[in-house]
Design a protein around this motif. Structure first.
Motif, PDB file in Angstrom:
ATOM      1  N   LEU A   1     -12.228   3.271   2.689  1.00 15.18           N
ATOM      2  CA  LEU A   1     -12.230   2.100   3.556  1.00 15.18           C
ATOM      3  C   LEU A   1     -12.433   2.488   5.009  1.00 15.18           C
ATOM      4  CD1 LEU A   1      -9.241   0.252   1.872  1.00 15.18           C
ATOM      5  CD2 LEU A   1     -11.674  -0.085   1.449  1.00 15.18           C
TER       6      LEU A   1
ATOM      7  N   MET B   1      -9.171   3.103  -1.321  1.00 15.16           N
ATOM      8  CA  MET B   1      -8.719   2.218  -2.393  1.00 15.16           C
ATOM      9  C   MET B   1      -8.718   3.037  -3.681  1.00 15.16           C
ATOM     10  SD  MET B   1      -7.731  -0.705  -3.485  1.00 15.16           S
ATOM     11  CE  MET B   1      -7.965  -1.751  -2.059  1.00 15.16           C
TER      12      MET B   1
ATOM     13  N   SER C   1      -8.136   5.633   5.097  1.00 18.42           N
ATOM     14  CA  SER C   1      -7.644   4.718   4.067  1.00 18.42           C
ATOM     15  C   SER C   1      -8.611   4.707   2.904  1.00 18.42           C
ATOM     16  CB  SER C   1      -7.542   3.294   4.605  1.00 18.42           C
ATOM     17  OG  SER C   1      -6.582   3.213   5.614  1.00 18.42           O
TER      18      SER C   1
ATOM     19  N   GLN D   1      -4.173   0.420  -2.078  1.00 14.86           N
ATOM     20  CA  GLN D   1      -4.704   1.154  -0.936  1.00 14.86           C
ATOM     21  C   GLN D   1      -3.761   2.290  -0.544  1.00 14.86           C
ATOM     22  OE1 GLN D   1      -6.016  -1.455   2.211  1.00 14.86           O
ATOM     23  NE2 GLN D   1      -5.663   0.113   3.769  1.00 14.86           N
TER      24      GLN D   1
ATOM     25  N   ASP E   1       0.839  -1.192   0.000  1.00 13.92           N
ATOM     26  CA  ASP E   1       0.000   0.000   0.000  1.00 13.92           C
ATOM     27  C   ASP E   1       0.879   1.248   0.000  1.00 13.92           C
ATOM     28  OD1 ASP E   1       1.033   0.073   2.520  1.00 13.92           O
ATOM     29  OD2 ASP E   1      -0.806  -0.537   3.506  1.00 13.92           O
TER      30      ASP E   1
END
Length: 572
Positions: free
Chosen positions: A222, A232, A230, A238, A195
């Motif tokens: 998220l 995506m 967070s 991510q 990520d």
DNA sequence: GCCGTTTTCGGCCCGACTGTTTTCAGTCG
């Protein structure tokens, strides 16, 4: 029995122990051992029990298990665990949001042991009512399963880095954003990342978070809170954004840069000194007084260590080296004085030699080697012997014209399936610089492939082996080489190995490059440029070198032209 | 299961977010 297979077995044992609710520290021991084995540049299958125990995190028991695995192709404990725990349960663990506790609960209470069953049960609402699970959790599990199906694998650095830089430049535009840095494995320039971690300071965190989750690249939010959010991205990676106080920026940067193993070591050291480190700073145990945190340097200083460069923070000896004052002075991009693997329009490059030279001068270089493909690579416009001699005339003419810059006439000569080079020595002899590499017969046996490279290394006119292991990230595995033999030969003949800086190659990779340095093998860092914009990729190669602990003096193309020429003459 | 300038037993990094709770467990990094 490769290191990776051993690591995989240990990780599988760790997963299954976790499902059984075993002692978490015992589980950590397996994972730590797996990680250290994977990072090793020697094969554990070749080590005896005593040498195995010298690997950090491996004691008597795990050393025995490795020997057992190597000799009998299996570990008894692993077999027994496999009988006990259905393999589907391990798959369920891969679903983001599901950990060992949830997996065990659904198995014990509902007999669910595959992802398909889990998905069906969620849709039918049969999970609701289990301890700690209601509708929302079911929805999240379904989301996690969808994410898993999308194939959430690690993204190559070369793809993730530009995405991260794009987001950083968007966020920089916000007036609420103070300092901003990329953290995580991306800051350590690990070759693949899971990520993107970004750290900012701000007095108005929610405004930053609101803008962040509304970026056009964002597909899904998220989680979102005042210090951590967070998302995506549409590209399938991510991004975690964290907002911290100016006063803790250094501690937070240190913390979120990782690696996890490095941080654990740092924290253990702090503990012995009566200190506690978290992302807000370094605190005295006795009175909880903050003693450091504004800069990373401060954090390391507080525990009596010099600054450790992010690229070294893998718990592969850097903390010990820091303690003993023998950290390397890592090579920097500005140390590079020339690119030694460059294609022009004569083969499959996009630009003329003159355009390439101008771009190299723009990069601040003193020299380059033009290394177009040889005839064997017909598909890439490989040159016949006569063409090479023609090309050399053009290079000679340009060299007369250019001042304070030198184009070396070279070639990337193909190492044929038979092991012969594509040009005979009479031709190679006339060139300034010869790069040899494999472009075909990848699937040959380890023995054949190794022999091919060895015969190229032995040819007196070959200066460097390019992209020695042939891997392409996310596309093609390394050749099955006997790397130890290749390294020994390179050392004996003092032939250079290339760190190919093309972002999807990064070949040699860090662990091999580190081993090469330890053995005293010369290294070159080159871009394999096919168009002038790609000169910029040099940074990726330098970063591999930094992760391999390389210093300026380990890399041939940091030498000024005269010294460089003297040095390569000695290879012949 | 590892490991030792607090050591051969008793520790083992630390906190945010979420969803379920009414004070916390699970997961993640």
């Amino acid at each position: 029995m490769s290191n990776q297979e051993v690591a995989r077995a240990f990780n599988e044992i760790a997963d299954m122990l976790e499902l059984k609710g075993e002692n978490p520290f015992r589980i950590r021991a397996y994972r730590r051992a797996a990680q250290n084995i994977e990072a090793l540049s020697v094969e554990v299958s070749e080590l005896d029990e005593e040498s195995l125990q010298k690997i950090p995190g491996i004691g008597k028991d795990l050393a025995q298990k490795i020997r057992e695995f190597v000799e009998r192709k299996t570990i008894k404990q692993l077999e027994e665990l496999r009988k006990e725990i259905p393999s589907g349960l391990l798959q369920i663990l891969l679903v983001p949001g599901i950990g060992p506790k949830t997996a065990k609960t659904v198995y014990d209470r509902l007999g669910i042991s595959t992802i398909e069953e889990l998905e069906r049960a969620c849709k039918e609402g049969r999970l609701s009512g289990l301890p700690g699970i209601k509708k929302k959790t079911e929805d999240n599990i379904l989301k996690g399963i969808a994410m898993l199906k999308m194939g959430r694998e690690r993204m190559p650095l070369g793809r993730a880095r530009p995405l991260a830089e794009e987001i950083v430049s968007e966020l920089k535009k916000l007036k609420e954003v103070g300092r901003i840095e990329i953290a995580g494995s991306l800051r350590r320039w690990k070759e693949t990342v899971k990520d993107i971690d970004i750290l900012v300071t701000s007095r108005e965190p929610m405004k930053v978070m609101n803008a962040f989750v509304r970026l056009p690249q964002v597909q899904d939010v998220l989680l979102k809170g005042p210090t951590k959010s967070s998302v995506m991205l549409r590209e399938g990676i991510q991004v975690d954004l964290r907002v911290v106080e100016e006063e803790s920026f250094g501690a937070a940067l240190q913390y979120f840069t990782g690696s996890k193993a490095h941080n654990i070591k740092i924290r253990e050291r702090a503990m012995k000194l009566g200190l506690k480190i978290n992302e807000y700073g370094v605190f005295r145990e006795e009175d909880n007084k903050k003693v450091a945190g504004k800069t990373e340097e401060e954090v390391y200083e507080a525990i009596g260590l010099p600054f450790i460069e992010p690229e070294l923070r893998e718990d592969l000896g850097e903390v010990e080296a820091a303690e003993e004052g023998r950290l390397p002075e890592l090579i920097e991009t500005s140390d590079i004085r020339g690119d030694l693997h460059v294609h022009s329009r004569w083969s499959d490059g996009a630009h003329s030699i003159e355009e390439v030279a101008e771009a190299a001068i723009e990069m601040g270089y003193e020299y380059i080697a033009i290394t177009d493909h040889s005839k064997g690579l017909g598909i890439a416009g490989g040159l016949q012997a006569e063409d090479i001699l023609e090309e050399k005339k053009e290079v000679d003419a340009l060299n007369r014209k250019l001042r304070k810059f030198r184009i070396l006439m070279g070639v990337e000569v193909d190492i044929r399936s038979s092991g012969e080079l594509d040009f005979d020595e009479e031709i190679l002899k006339k060139l300034d610089f010869v790069v040899a590499s494999i472009h075909s017969g990848f699937r040959q046996s380890s023995k054949q492939l190794t022999r091919r490279l060895l015969s190229a290394i032995r040819c007196p006119y070959v200066n460097v082996i390019a992209h020695p292991t042939g891997r392409i990230l996310g596309e093609r595995q390394e050749y099955e080489l006997d790397m130890e033999q290749v390294l020994k030969a390179a050392k004996r003949y003092q032939k250079a190995l290339e760190i190919n800086a093309y972002p999807l190659r990064l070949d040699l990779k860090d662990s091999y490059a580190r081993r090469a340095k330890e053995m005293g093998i010369p290294i070159v860092i080159s871009t394999d440029t096919h168009m002038t914009e790609q000169f910029r990729f040099i940074r990726y190669g330098v970063e591999v070198a930094r992760r391999a602990w390389l210093e300026k003096s380990d890399v041939l193309n940091t030498l000024p032209l005269k010294e460089f020429l003297r040095r390569i003459k000695r290879q012949r």
